[in-house]
Design a protein around this motif. Structure first.
Motif, short mmCIF file in Angstrom:
data_model
loop_
_atom_site.label_atom_id
_atom_site.label_comp_id
_atom_site.label_asym_id
_atom_site.label_seq_id
_atom_site.Cartn_x
_atom_site.Cartn_y
_atom_site.Cartn_z
N TYR A 286 0.83 -1.20 0.00
CA TYR A 286 0.00 0.00 0.00
C TYR A 286 0.86 1.25 0.00
O TYR A 286 0.57 2.22 -0.71
N LYS A 287 1.95 1.24 0.75
CA LYS A 287 2.87 2.37 0.73
C LYS A 287 3.54 2.50 -0.64
O LYS A 287 3.77 3.61 -1.12
N ALA A 288 3.82 1.37 -1.26
CA ALA A 288 4.45 1.38 -2.58
C ALA A 288 3.55 2.08 -3.60
O ALA A 288 4.03 2.81 -4.47
N VAL A 289 2.23 1.88 -3.48
CA VAL A 289 1.30 2.54 -4.40
C VAL A 289 1.38 4.06 -4.23
O VAL A 289 1.44 4.81 -5.21
N TYR A 290 1.39 4.53 -2.98
CA TYR A 290 1.47 5.97 -2.72
C TYR A 290 2.79 6.53 -3.23
O TYR A 290 2.84 7.64 -3.78
N VAL A 291 3.87 5.80 -3.02
CA VAL A 291 5.18 6.24 -3.51
C VAL A 291 5.18 6.32 -5.04
O VAL A 291 5.71 7.27 -5.63
N TYR A 292 4.55 5.32 -5.70
CA TYR A 292 4.45 5.34 -7.16
C TYR A 292 3.69 6.57 -7.62
O TYR A 292 4.11 7.24 -8.57
N LEU A 293 2.57 6.87 -6.97
CA LEU A 293 1.76 8.03 -7.36
C LEU A 293 2.56 9.31 -7.22
O LEU A 293 2.57 10.16 -8.13
N LEU A 294 3.24 9.47 -6.10
CA LEU A 294 4.02 10.69 -5.86
C LEU A 294 5.18 10.79 -6.84
O LEU A 294 5.40 11.85 -7.44
N GLY A 295 5.92 9.70 -7.02
CA GLY A 295 7.06 9.71 -7.93
C GLY A 295 6.64 9.94 -9.37
O GLY A 295 7.26 10.72 -10.09
N GLY A 296 5.58 9.25 -9.80
CA GLY A 296 5.10 9.39 -11.18
C GLY A 296 4.60 10.77 -11.49
O GLY A 296 4.87 11.33 -12.56
N LEU A 297 3.84 11.37 -10.55
CA LEU A 297 3.31 12.72 -10.77
C LEU A 297 4.44 13.75 -10.76
O LEU A 297 4.46 14.67 -11.60
N THR A 298 5.39 13.59 -9.84
CA THR A 298 6.52 14.50 -9.78
C THR A 298 7.32 14.46 -11.08
O THR A 298 7.73 15.50 -11.61
N GLY A 299 7.53 13.26 -11.62
CA GLY A 299 8.26 13.11 -12.86
C GLY A 299 7.57 13.79 -14.03
O GLY A 299 8.20 14.45 -14.86
N THR A 300 6.25 13.63 -14.10
CA THR A 300 5.48 14.25 -15.18
C THR A 300 5.56 15.77 -15.11
O THR A 300 5.79 16.45 -16.12
N VAL A 301 5.37 16.31 -13.91
CA VAL A 301 5.43 17.76 -13.73
C VAL A 301 6.83 18.29 -14.07
O VAL A 301 6.98 19.30 -14.77
N TRP A 302 7.85 17.59 -13.59
CA TRP A 302 9.23 18.00 -13.85
C TRP A 302 9.54 18.02 -15.34
O TRP A 302 10.09 19.00 -15.86
N GLU A 303 9.21 16.94 -16.05
CA GLU A 303 9.49 16.86 -17.47
C GLU A 303 8.70 17.92 -18.26
O GLU A 303 9.22 18.50 -19.22
N THR A 304 7.46 18.15 -17.86
CA THR A 304 6.64 19.15 -18.55
C THR A 304 7.21 20.54 -18.38
O THR A 304 7.33 21.31 -19.35
N LEU A 305 7.59 20.88 -17.14
CA LEU A 305 8.18 22.20 -16.88
C LEU A 305 9.52 22.35 -17.58
O LEU A 305 9.84 23.44 -18.09
N PRO B 7 -1.85 10.78 -15.04
CA PRO B 7 -0.72 11.72 -15.11
C PRO B 7 0.55 11.18 -14.47
O PRO B 7 1.48 11.93 -14.21
N PHE B 8 0.61 9.87 -14.22
CA PHE B 8 1.73 9.29 -13.49
C PHE B 8 2.72 8.62 -14.45
O PHE B 8 2.41 7.59 -15.04
N ASN B 9 3.89 9.22 -14.60
CA ASN B 9 4.92 8.68 -15.48
C ASN B 9 5.46 7.39 -14.88
O ASN B 9 5.98 7.37 -13.77
N PHE B 10 5.35 6.28 -15.65
CA PHE B 10 5.69 4.98 -15.09
C PHE B 10 7.18 4.83 -14.81
O PHE B 10 7.57 4.11 -13.88
N VAL B 11 8.05 5.51 -15.58
CA VAL B 11 9.49 5.41 -15.33
C VAL B 11 9.83 6.00 -13.97
O VAL B 11 10.52 5.37 -13.16
N TYR B 12 9.31 7.19 -13.70
CA TYR B 12 9.56 7.82 -12.40
C TYR B 12 8.83 7.07 -11.28
O TYR B 12 9.35 6.95 -10.17
N GLY B 13 7.62 6.58 -11.57
CA GLY B 13 6.87 5.85 -10.56
C GLY B 13 7.58 4.59 -10.13
O GLY B 13 7.81 4.36 -8.92
N PHE B 14 7.95 3.75 -11.10
CA PHE B 14 8.66 2.52 -10.78
C PHE B 14 10.04 2.82 -10.21
O PHE B 14 10.53 2.10 -9.33
#
Length: 223
Positions: free
Chosen positions: A23-42, A61-68
């Motif tokens: 369950y924590k891994a899912v939250y980490v994936y969401l945070l990491g994936g969203l952060t990666g998408t925002v970072w790459e877009t900016l 909006p969750f980038n799988f590379v950053y999420g995983f």
């Protein structure tokens, strides 16, 4: 010199001994994936490329590379208290993940989403020693500045609600990843001149045609 970091928390058990659950891994994936998408877009906006789809998926909006990548980092380092070891393991692990994802994408899908050939100290164009050094710094920041306080907050959430939300999001992410991979397969097959055999493939051809896929995956190149 002692490179370990002592971080006391009123909660029990100690932060470095708290389990890293699914369950924590899912939250980490969401945070990491969203952060990666925002970072790459900016970053694309800052470099003058305009708005570019950087989520790498069709529905979320969750980038799988950053999420995983974030899940891999935490899974390997969540109990680590030594900054130097965290950096070294993170640099090596980050480079391995980036290399493997590039290798698997090319072998399974026939595409390359990034290629570092020509860059200084690159390794088969899939990663570089310089990027690995940044992976190490990123891991130190992720573990000591992000995961430790996030871990404590997750442990304070109502367990039942946290698990329900994580389960629902996991189902959505798996569905998104499945359809995305299928659409990329058909994109690669169309590029090779192959017609769809199954009805599902023909549906993907209509909904995710070449123009759509080129817009959503602008950096993807065929081998």
């Amino acid at each position: 010199m002692d490179n370990s970091v002592t971080l006391e928390n009123a909660d029990s058990p100690a932060w470095e001994k708290r389990p890293f659950t699914f369950y924590k891994a899912v939250y980490v994936y969401l945070l990491g994936g969203l952060t990666g998408t925002v970072w790459e877009t900016l970053l694309n906006l800052f470099c003058g490329n305009g708005f570019v789809f950087c989520n790498g998926s069709l529905f979320t909006p969750f980038n799988f590379v950053y999420g995983f990548g974030a899940v891999f980092i935490i899974a390997c380092l969540h109990g680590q208290t030594d900054i130097k070891k965290t950096y070294l393991i993170g640099a090596l692990g980050g480079g391995i993940v980036e290399y493997l994802l590039s290798f698997l994408e090319e072998k399974m899908l026939g595409t390359r989403s990034w290629n570092y050939e020509g860059k200084l100290l690159n390794i088969n164009g899939r990663t570089t020693l310089i990027y690995m050094a940044f992976w190490g710094l990123l891991c130190v920041g992720v573990i000591f500045l992000v995961y430790i306080p996030l871990n404590a907050k997750l442990d304070r959430l109502p367990e039942k609600q946290m698990k329900i939300f994580a389960t629902v999001m996991a189902v959505i992410l798996i569905a998104d990843l499945t359809v995305t991979v299928a659409a990329i397969f058909r994109y690669a097959e169309r590029n090779a001149g192959q017609e769809a055999v199954l009805a599902a493939g023909r549906v993907l051809d209509r909904l995710c045609n070449n123009d759509f896929m080129q817009l959503r995956f602008p950096s993807m190149k065929f081998k």
